[in-house]
Design a protein around this motif. Structure first.
Motif, PDB file in Angstrom:
ATOM      1  N   LEU A  12       0.835  -1.204   0.000  1.00  0.00           N
ATOM      2  CA  LEU A  12       0.000   0.000   0.000  1.00  0.00           C
ATOM      3  C   LEU A  12       0.866   1.249   0.000  1.00  0.00           C
TER       4      LEU A  12
ATOM      5  N   VAL B  15      -4.123  -0.825  -3.676  1.00  0.00           N
ATOM      6  CA  VAL B  15      -5.307  -0.388  -2.949  1.00  0.00           C
ATOM      7  C   VAL B  15      -5.845  -1.572  -2.151  1.00  0.00           C
ATOM      8  N   LEU B  16      -6.165  -1.309  -0.899  1.00  0.00           N
ATOM      9  CA  LEU B  16      -6.754  -2.322  -0.024  1.00  0.00           C
ATOM     10  C   LEU B  16      -8.259  -2.138  -0.056  1.00  0.00           C
ATOM     11  N   VAL B  17      -8.988  -3.221  -0.245  1.00  0.00           N
ATOM     12  CA  VAL B  17     -10.443  -3.156  -0.338  1.00  0.00           C
ATOM     13  C   VAL B  17     -11.043  -4.010   0.770  1.00  0.00           C
ATOM     14  N   ASP B  18     -11.670  -3.334   1.723  1.00  0.00           N
ATOM     15  CA  ASP B  18     -12.326  -3.991   2.854  1.00  0.00           C
ATOM     16  C   ASP B  18     -13.746  -4.336   2.433  1.00  0.00           C
TER      17      ASP B  18
ATOM     18  N   GLU C 230     -11.640  -0.843  11.849  1.00  0.00           N
ATOM     19  CA  GLU C 230     -11.377  -0.657  10.428  1.00  0.00           C
ATOM     20  C   GLU C 230      -9.896  -0.401  10.187  1.00  0.00           C
ATOM     21  N   VAL C 231      -9.511  -0.519   8.945  1.00  0.00           N
ATOM     22  CA  VAL C 231      -8.169  -0.129   8.530  1.00  0.00           C
ATOM     23  C   VAL C 231      -8.077   1.387   8.724  1.00  0.00           C
TER      24      VAL C 231
ATOM     25  N   ARG D 183      -7.824   5.171   8.373  1.00  0.00           N
ATOM     26  CA  ARG D 183      -8.377   5.952   7.265  1.00  0.00           C
ATOM     27  C   ARG D 183      -7.321   6.676   6.435  1.00  0.00           C
TER      28      ARG D 183
ATOM     29  N   LEU E 286      -4.720   5.352   5.171  1.00  0.00           N
ATOM     30  CA  LEU E 286      -4.158   4.420   4.181  1.00  0.00           C
ATOM     31  C   LEU E 286      -4.997   4.414   2.905  1.00  0.00           C
TER      32      LEU E 286
ATOM     33  N   ALA F  16      -7.135   2.778   1.326  1.00  0.00           N
ATOM     34  CA  ALA F  16      -8.061   1.659   1.502  1.00  0.00           C
ATOM     35  C   ALA F  16      -9.475   2.131   1.192  1.00  0.00           C
TER      36      ALA F  16
ATOM     37  N   SER G  58     -12.559 -13.184   1.392  1.00  0.00           N
ATOM     38  CA  SER G  58     -11.658 -12.382   0.568  1.00  0.00           C
ATOM     39  C   SER G  58     -10.961 -13.221  -0.502  1.00  0.00           C
TER      40      SER G  58
ATOM     41  N   TRP H 141      -4.505  -8.586  10.264  1.00  0.00           N
ATOM     42  CA  TRP H 141      -4.055  -7.200  10.111  1.00  0.00           C
ATOM     43  C   TRP H 141      -3.913  -6.562  11.493  1.00  0.00           C
TER      44      TRP H 141
END
Length: 125
Positions: free
Chosen positions: A21, A27-30, A42-43, A45, A47, A49, A88, A113
């Motif tokens: 990243l 791009v990280l997609v949750d 959450e990851v 903000r 980042l 993502a 995922s 994570w």
């Protein structure tokens, strides 16, 4: 089905995802539902993502879709994240079937994570 999907992915650790990243423009997609993100955190903000719930992932990331996100690209590294790394894997494989050949997922999901000390926000912080 899960084993077949995973055989087509180069799954990565949470730490490797974080490095991609920051250094490589991935791009990280949750894909977790809102209730799960609220409960688990959450990851962070800051980042790169996105939150794209599982039920809309394909049409939001298909570069041919009229509803695609600006990040949708056949060449973009897309790293999918769910809670524990099962959904995922199936989602990342689905993106690969759309032609997003660099899609993958995080082994162990958001739990891994958070467990690896990666940046988080919300209740898990």
């Amino acid at each position: 089905m899960l084993a077949a999907a995973r055989s087509r992915l180069d799954r990565i650790t949470a730490r490797a995802a974080f490095q991609e990243l920051i250094a490589l423009g991935a791009v990280l997609v949750d894909i977790r539902p809102a209730a799960q993100r609220a409960r688990e955190g959450e990851v962070a903000r800051w980042l790169p993502a996105l939150v794209v719930e599982r039920n809309v992932l394909e049409w939001r990331f298909d570069p041919r879709s009229d509803a695609r996100l600006p990040e949708a690209s056949y060449d973009r590294r897309v790293i999918v994240l769910c809670q524990e790394g099962y959904t995922s894997s199936l989602a990342a494989d689905s993106l690969r079937q759309l032609g997003i050949h660099r899609a993958t997922d995080v082994v162990g999901g958001f739990a891994a994570w958070r467990g690896a000390g990666m940046p988080v926000a919300g209740l898990a912080a």
